[in-house]
Enzyme design. Structure first.
Site, mmCIF file in Angstrom:
data_model
loop_
_atom_site.group_PDB
_atom_site.id
_atom_site.type_symbol
_atom_site.label_atom_id
_atom_site.label_comp_id
_atom_site.label_asym_id
_atom_site.label_seq_id
_atom_site.Cartn_x
_atom_site.Cartn_y
_atom_site.Cartn_z
ATOM 1 N N GLU A 157 60.066 46.151 106.600
ATOM 2 C CA GLU A 157 59.669 45.518 105.328
ATOM 3 C C GLU A 157 58.589 44.460 105.514
ATOM 4 O O GLU A 157 58.753 43.316 105.086
ATOM 5 C CB GLU A 157 60.894 44.898 104.633
ATOM 6 C CG GLU A 157 61.946 45.920 104.250
ATOM 7 C CD GLU A 157 63.168 45.304 103.577
ATOM 8 O OE1 GLU A 157 63.235 44.077 103.456
ATOM 9 O OE2 GLU A 157 64.069 46.080 103.192
ATOM 10 N N GLU A 270 68.143 54.428 105.602
ATOM 11 C CA GLU A 270 69.089 53.614 104.813
ATOM 12 C C GLU A 270 69.448 54.280 103.490
ATOM 13 O O GLU A 270 69.509 53.633 102.446
ATOM 14 C CB GLU A 270 68.492 52.224 104.542
ATOM 15 C CG GLU A 270 68.128 51.465 105.800
ATOM 16 C CD GLU A 270 67.694 50.030 105.551
ATOM 17 O OE1 GLU A 270 67.990 49.478 104.474
ATOM 18 O OE2 GLU A 270 67.034 49.460 106.441
HETATM 19 C C1 XIL Z 1 71.494 44.238 103.744
HETATM 20 C C2 XIL Z 1 72.953 44.230 104.165
HETATM 21 O O1 XIL Z 1 73.512 45.494 103.881
HETATM 22 C C3 XIL Z 1 73.679 43.141 103.460
HETATM 23 O O2 XIL Z 1 75.013 43.022 103.955
HETATM 24 C C4 XIL Z 1 72.965 41.810 103.636
HETATM 25 O O3 XIL Z 1 73.597 40.809 102.887
HETATM 26 C C5 XIL Z 1 71.505 41.913 103.225
HETATM 27 O O4 XIL Z 1 70.908 42.978 103.943
HETATM 28 N N1 XIL Z 1 67.111 46.859 103.565
HETATM 29 C C6 XIL Z 1 67.359 46.472 104.860
HETATM 30 C C7 XIL Z 1 68.708 46.023 105.260
HETATM 31 O O5 XIL Z 1 66.475 46.607 105.714
HETATM 32 O O6 XIL Z 1 68.672 45.087 106.307
HETATM 33 C C8 XIL Z 1 69.462 45.448 104.079
HETATM 34 O O7 XIL Z 1 70.793 45.190 104.503
HETATM 35 C C9 XIL Z 1 69.437 46.412 102.924
HETATM 36 C C10 XIL Z 1 68.016 46.661 102.466
#
Ligand code: XIL
Length: 355
Positions: A157, A270
């Site tokens: 990101e 994801e």
């Molecule tokens: C999220 C986790 O799932 C949560 O528990 C935390 O509070 C915030 O981060 N994209 C990403 C992940 O790259 O690291 C994120 O994970 C979700 C969105």
């Protein structure tokens, strides 16, 4: 006798899942016929043997959720905390699951507060980035006694300049092509730590935000032409998150092909899908588009069972995954299984990177 007891207790714990799902050959067994890794994400911090058994039965790759993010691994300067990640990587090792690390360098939201201190000099910031990667990646590099992480999200990101994607490492400046220096620094450092690890650049929204996907493509193309060691592009695919649009799957296949033509692997990193959408069809399409591209080597949901989904916590979706609150496979699971059961001509050309 001991042998018998061990066998018996294993059968009981495995039976918890299989009794509910007698026809399931396990997604990993179907996926490996396509030379594809399939998995989910969790820190394994729920003290939940049912979740663990489900992962063992179904998955061949597992990402941590939070425990390897910079704010967790280096909460204070030069103080590292590997307690949860040692458990995570050790579990993967014990159960013959590929461990994927998430994430080495990210936007400020995932960095510890001390890294954002404006008093740090540029030289200090440079060294902090290098040392962080050396320490965290080094702990789980090839041959490590703690277990190996074979896939790492090196950058996550960071391609967008929008305010929420702010990164303190931008202070390290840009090169003459306009690319941030820390992008190249992160990948070159990672490669030096573990020459065989699959190094991933993963981004959100690129499955539907085409200008963003184009920007990432052009950037990676430029960096790769200079020898920057980027092995794979990760598509997060939080589908319908915050009301965002469903990807056009033909276009997604085109983007996969473009990145593959650069010599990159593709990872779906994801995936989760809002139940307000046509969830089963979307899951099926996401598997199909991956199988149709021989460079697509891994396909993972974010979290494992609905009750631990980050989207439930955010009230964005209640049931976005393949398994329900009772660890049972859902219609989304059977949709994915249906696609995996079909032969795919592309799968013989899929070659997983190995040590
Ligand atoms: C999220 C986790 O799932 C949560 O528990 C935390 O509070 C915030 O981060 N994209 C990403 C992940 O790259 O690291 C994120 O994970 C979700 C969105």
């Amino acid at each position: 006798m001991l042998f018998y007891v061990v066998l018996f207790s294993t059968a009981i714990s495995a039976g918890f899942i299989n009794a509910q799902n007698p026809d399931s050959p396990g997604l990993k067994n179907l996926a490996i016929k396509h030379n594809l890794l399939i998995g989910g994400a969790t820190d394994l911090n729920h003290d939940d043997s049912n979740e663990e058994q489900l992962i063992i039965n179904e998955f061949s790759i597992l990402s941590n959720e939070n425990c390897l993010k910079p704010n967790k691994t280096q909460p204070s300067r030069n103080v590292f905390d590997f307690r949860q990640s040692d458990y995570f990587v050790g579990f993967c090792k014990k159960n013959n699951i590929v461990a994927k690390g998430h994430k080495l360098i990210a936007r400020d939201f995932y960095l510890p507060k001390w890294m954002l201190d404006p008093g740090l000099t540029d030289k200090e910031l440079h060294d902090i980035l290098v040392d962080h990667i050396k320490n965290v990646m080094g702990r789980y590099r090839q041959g490590s006694e703690y277990g190996e992480i074979k896939y790492w999200d090196v950058l996550n990101e960071v391609i967008s300049d929008a305010k929420i994607y702010e990164s303190v490492f931008k202070r390290l400046g840009k090169n003459s092509d306009g690319d941030y220096n820390y992008w190249e620094l992160a990948f070159r450092t990672a490669r030096a730590v573990d020459p065989n690890c699959v190094l991933i650049w993963t981004e959100d929204n690129i499955e539907f935000d085409y200008p963003k996907a184009d920007k990432l493509y052009e950037t990676i193309k430029r960096l790769k032409s200079k020898g920057v060691p980027i092995d794979a592009v990760g598509f997060q695919c939080h589908i319908g998150f915050n009301g965002q649009p469903v990807p056009d799957f033909t276009k997604l296949a085109d983007y996969f092909r473009k990145f593959a033509d650069l010599g990159l692997y593709i990872a779906i990193t994801e995936l989760d899908v809002s139940e307000k959408l046509n969830q089963v069809e979307i899951y099926k399409n996401m598997m199909q588009v991956c199988l149709d591209q021989p460079k697509c080597i891994s396909w993972s949901t974010w979290n494992v069972v609905d009750k631990y989904s980050w989207r439930r916590n955010l009230k964005d979706a209640e049931t976005p995954l393949l398994f329900d609150d009772n660890y049972q496979p859902k219609s989304t699971y059977y949709g994915v299984q249906e696609i995996l059961k079909k032969p795919n001509i592309n799968s013989k050309n899929r070659i997983l990177p190995h040590y």
